[in-house]
Design an enzyme around this catalytic site. Structure first.
Site, PDB file in Angstrom:
ATOM      1  N   PHE A 233       0.834  -1.205   0.000  1.00 40.50           N
ATOM      2  CA  PHE A 233       0.000   0.000   0.000  1.00 40.50           C
ATOM      3  C   PHE A 233       0.864   1.250   0.000  1.00 40.50           C
ATOM      4  O   PHE A 233       1.782   1.400   0.801  1.00 40.50           O
ATOM      5  CB  PHE A 233      -0.906  -0.001   1.234  1.00 40.50           C
ATOM      6  N   GLU A 234       0.572   2.157  -0.917  1.00 34.69           N
ATOM      7  CA  GLU A 234       1.252   3.449  -1.008  1.00 34.69           C
ATOM      8  C   GLU A 234       0.199   4.538  -0.811  1.00 34.69           C
ATOM      9  O   GLU A 234      -0.616   4.798  -1.703  1.00 34.69           O
ATOM     10  CB  GLU A 234       1.947   3.591  -2.352  1.00 34.69           C
ATOM     11  N   PRO A 235       0.158   5.158   0.379  1.00 36.96           N
ATOM     12  CA  PRO A 235      -0.943   6.077   0.697  1.00 36.96           C
ATOM     13  C   PRO A 235      -0.999   7.325  -0.169  1.00 36.96           C
ATOM     14  O   PRO A 235      -2.040   8.004  -0.196  1.00 36.96           O
ATOM     15  CB  PRO A 235      -0.689   6.433   2.165  1.00 36.96           C
ATOM     16  N   ARG A 236       0.078   7.665  -0.892  1.00 42.12           N
ATOM     17  CA  ARG A 236       0.073   8.863  -1.737  1.00 42.12           C
ATOM     18  C   ARG A 236      -0.355   8.577  -3.167  1.00 42.12           C
ATOM     19  O   ARG A 236      -0.598   9.501  -3.942  1.00 42.12           O
ATOM     20  CB  ARG A 236       1.478   9.472  -1.780  1.00 42.12           C
TER      21      ARG A 236
END
Length: 481
Positions: free
Chosen positions: A248-251
């Site tokens: 997961f990459e929140p940006r």
């Protein structure tokens, strides 16, 4: 560049998970009717797609609207078609140097505009409304770079939304409340399907929406469609599909779009042997995207086990353009056995419309867990350092190579960085440094067996000197001023 074509076809009728539908041969035969001929190479510019967008603007089948501008003022256009209740949003070239899917989008649009396969297209367009946003990052495309004019990665701007391109993307997604989204990218050609020597020609990802990588119905639907697409691609590029990391990459836009409720399908176009302009991979995009739209329209993807998604091998990054195995290298009076991994890096020319190769030794030593698009077993061969010499008027390129000469001293042109002949050109005062094989150096040397030079490696291209040079794969040599 000449392209080696291979038969790629697509399936739009009911799909058998065990094979392909007989209609695919006919669809392949008519592919040239849909392929947009003006977009034949990777370094396409915003101005080149504007006449195509205007054609669809004038076509009553399509809705075309300006949805924003890039930082440098280039229009972003959304092209829509269909009357269905299921909204599908497809966008490409968020990274300016990743144009493969942009080309495929225009092929798909031509197909949707054609008079062929009306029954199948009716199924798609009556159930779906399709929205295409080609070339999200036109400023990056202008200079063939990943980032936009602000110097940021648009795909890491989903939260802060500082880029006008990112704001347009978010606004469209929200206004459509899209059921499905296709995030279309290119990945490095050096990715392979894990534990195989096959390039990851197409890689897929159903993006995670949290750190735990939970699977809700939204993500599960994306996984099922990806399994469907994978089965199709296996018919045409067997073993050449990978699964991108779902950390997961929140940006990132993909992760957030999934979080916002859209079944997000990431498609990454990688490498394929002898396809530098990715035209065969463009076909695979055309195949898999149209097939995905059909299964979404008829709902057949719903019966696919979500567990099959995990069976797609992970992406790995263990490919070289050229791998030389088991070669003997003499250093300080001792012989050593090495593998060499060589990358042929592209260097853009002014205007960013073309490039030349400037290769490097990327790694050396024990590379037994790595692979090459081209692999040469050099057991029994010894590396011979290259020589520099004045280029005589009556000497052929092959004569020079057979003498171990890789650097020809001559009068140089006023401009340019490369030459098509497989011998580097240098100034008359050029002095060759002592040969030292290390990662980062240009791979130019010879291979000797039983006291005879048999092969040349010039700028990372391997040439068999027993064969005509003109019949062998070669990019360019370099000019040293």
């Amino acid at each position: 560049m000449l392209k080696r074509l291979f038969p790629i076809v697509m399936t739009l009728l009911t799909f058998s998970m065990q094979g392909q539908d007989p209609i695919t041969s006919k669809l392949y035969e008519t592919y040239e009717k849909y392929k947009e001929p003006s977009l034949a190479e990777r370094r396409i510019k915003h101005r080149e797609i504007q006449p195509l967008i205007q054609q669809f603007r004038a076509n009553p089948k399509f809705e075309v609207q300006k949805v924003g501008e890039s930082i440098e003022g280039r229009d972003l256009s959304l092209i829509s078609i269909g009357t269905g209740d299921i909204n599908v949003f497809l966008w490409s070239q968020m990274h300016g140097n990743e144009p493969t899917a942009t080309q495929a989008i225009f092929d798909i649009l031509h197909f949707l505009d054609s008079s062929d396969f009306e029954e199948e297209k009716s199924e798609i367009l009556s159930k779906l409304k399709l929205h295409f946003l080609p070339m999200v990052n036109p400023d990056g495309a202008e200079v063939f770079q990943r980032r936009n004019a602000l110097g940021i990665d648009i795909n890491r701007d989903a939260l802060r939304l500082q880029s006008p391109e990112g704001r347009a993307l978010k606004r469209i997604r929200d206004s459509l409340d899209a059921d499905f989204g296709f995030n279309l990218h290119d990945q490095s050609t050096y990715y392979n399907a894990e534990l195989t020597d096959k390039p990851a020609t197409i890689s897929y990802l159903a993006t995670a929406f949290n750190y735990e990588k939970d699977i809700n119905d939204v993500r599960a639907n994306a996984m099922k469609v990806i399994v469907y697409m994978n089965k199709i691609i296996q018919n045409y590029a067997p073993g050449q599909v990978g699964r991108y990391s779902d950390d997961f990459e929140p940006r990132a836009f993909g992760d957030n779009i999934a979080k916002w409720g859209t079944s997000l399908i990431l498609i990454e176009s990688g490498g394929y042997t002898n396809d530098p302009e990715k035209q065969e991979i463009r076909k695979l995009n055309y195949v898999s995207i149209l097939s995905a739209l059909y299964t979404i329209a008829n709902g057949s993807y719903k019966n696919i086990p979500v567990e099959d998604y995990e069976k797609i091998p992970h992406n790995d990054r263990k490919l070289f353009d050229l791998k030389i195995e088991n070669v003997t290298y003499e250093l300080l009076g001792n012989d050593y056995i090495l593998d060499l991994g060589i990358l042929r890096n592209e260097v853009d020319l002014k205007g960013h419309n073309d490039f030349y190769y400037k290769s490097v030794v990327d790694d050396q030593g024990d590379l037994s867990t790595f692979y090459g698009y081209e692999t040469f077993d050099a057991s029994g061969y010894t590396i011979v350092p290259p020589k520099a010499a004045n280029m005589g008027n009556n000497q052929s390129t092959k004569d020079l190579l057979l003498q171990g000469i890789a650097f020809a001293k001559t009068m140089l042109p006023e401009t340019g960085f490369s030459v098509n002949q497989p011998v580097h050109k240098t100034s008359l005062t050029f002095k060759l440094n002592n040969f030292n094989l290390q990662p980062g150096v240009n791979p130019t040397f010879f291979l000797e067996k039983e006291g005879k030079i048999t092969h040349a490696v010039i700028n990372g291209f391997l040439l068999d000197l027993s064969k005509p040079l003109g019949e062998q794969k070669f990019g360019n040599a370099l000019i040293f001023r």
